[in-house]
Design an enzyme around this catalytic site. Sequence first.
Site: not given
Ligand code: CP3
Length: 366
Positions: A173, A49, A98, A62, A53
């Site tokens: 999920y 990550r 994602d 974004r 954000r």
């Molecule tokens: O920098 C990175 O790591 C690359 C991008 C990345 C994202 N999601 C972007 C994202 C990666 C590798 C993921 C994988 C992902 N997504 C996982 C596995 C990694 C982990 O953290 O265990 C999981 C479980 C998800 C599912 C998911 N998507 C979650 C739990 C969330 C967070 C929800 C929130 O808003 O708190 C997301 C959304 C997400 N994926 C965001 C980002 C940058 C946040 C959305 C935003 O910025 O508006």
Amino acid sequence: MPTPATSPASSAAPAASSGPAEPHAPGDSDLVRAARRQPVSRTPVWFMRQAGRSLPEYRAVREGIPMLESCMRPDLITEITLQPVRRHDVDAAIFFSDIVVPLKAIGVDLDIVPGVGPVVARPVRAAKDLDQLIDLTPEHVPYITEAVRQLVTELGPTPLIGFAGAPFTLASYLVEGGPSKNHEHTKALMHGDPQLWDALCARLAQISGAFLRVQAEAGASAVQLFDSWVGALSRADYTRHVQRHSATALAAVKDLDVPRIHFGVGTGELLRLMGEAGADVVGVDYRVSLTDAVERLGPDYAVQGNLDPALLFAPWDALERRVREIVEEGKQAPGHIFNLGHGVLPSVDPDVLTRVTALVHEVSAR
Ligand code: CP3
């Protein structure tokens, strides 16, 4: 543009099996070398990550664009993926996407709700619900291929890590319908209808493996399979109901000569089994020391980890001490990639990540 990696080791020892690697080619980077358990010039570092954000430049691009839409626009994917590389001097870019993007791409009705995570319209509870899950082909995700190609050109010697969600975490999920603390519907299905569970995971393994393959074929230098929530399972359940499906996903890129990283949270008891699923590198969260992880894994796997993401909020002295310890512990491993034990928290000060990166590089220089 990222600064080219300086890797004194690179000209002396070309990568083992990727043909005649150019000095300073991503296939000969410290990240790929560490994953292959080869000597490195310094411990490579990136952060799960790292794109997201915590970065003001991420929030700016974004603005007003929904998460899933931003994952389907090559220009945005490329910009967001490059942002942390420019800022922190990390040793790898992680592809901005994602784990639910491939599901969306094949037509599953889902959304990523800000502050919540993925939410699925029609949760999988019966055989008929599997109809949503068709095979993923490269034609479903042309924007992924395009973005990876653009990125590989922009990144030059810095490797790009592609990724996918593992079958268990994706299934969680899909079955729960959204994020879940206890995974109760998922476990009820796994034990109550093991045949349906198997059919679900077999489909997800195809989708996950195909998503990894698209990225690797377009030029990603390594891949990571995220099984974030599999630490909720016992060893027996993992062995019986999950491991072979993760192995199928990882096997989809076996012939492409990209190192495979396998990561989960709370998976101290599963490390060996996750390695045996077909990984070169096993991700370690902060609950298990790298010393213990190496003892459990033996000589055949590199490790990735394992700074507690919450420690990024600690005073620098305390954080510095812990980073130095992890780098030291990592030296006992046959290969070590420095990372967090889980993702960067959105409220972290990004300057701390830059400082940690520089510290790892400084104290690990060979
Ligand atoms: O920098 C990175 O790591 C690359 C991008 C990345 C994202 N999601 C972007 C994202 C990666 C590798 C993921 C994988 C992902 N997504 C996982 C596995 C990694 C982990 O953290 O265990 C999981 C479980 C998800 C599912 C998911 N998507 C979650 C739990 C969330 C967070 C929800 C929130 O808003 O708190 C997301 C959304 C997400 N994926 C965001 C980002 C940058 C946040 C959305 C935003 O910025 O508006």
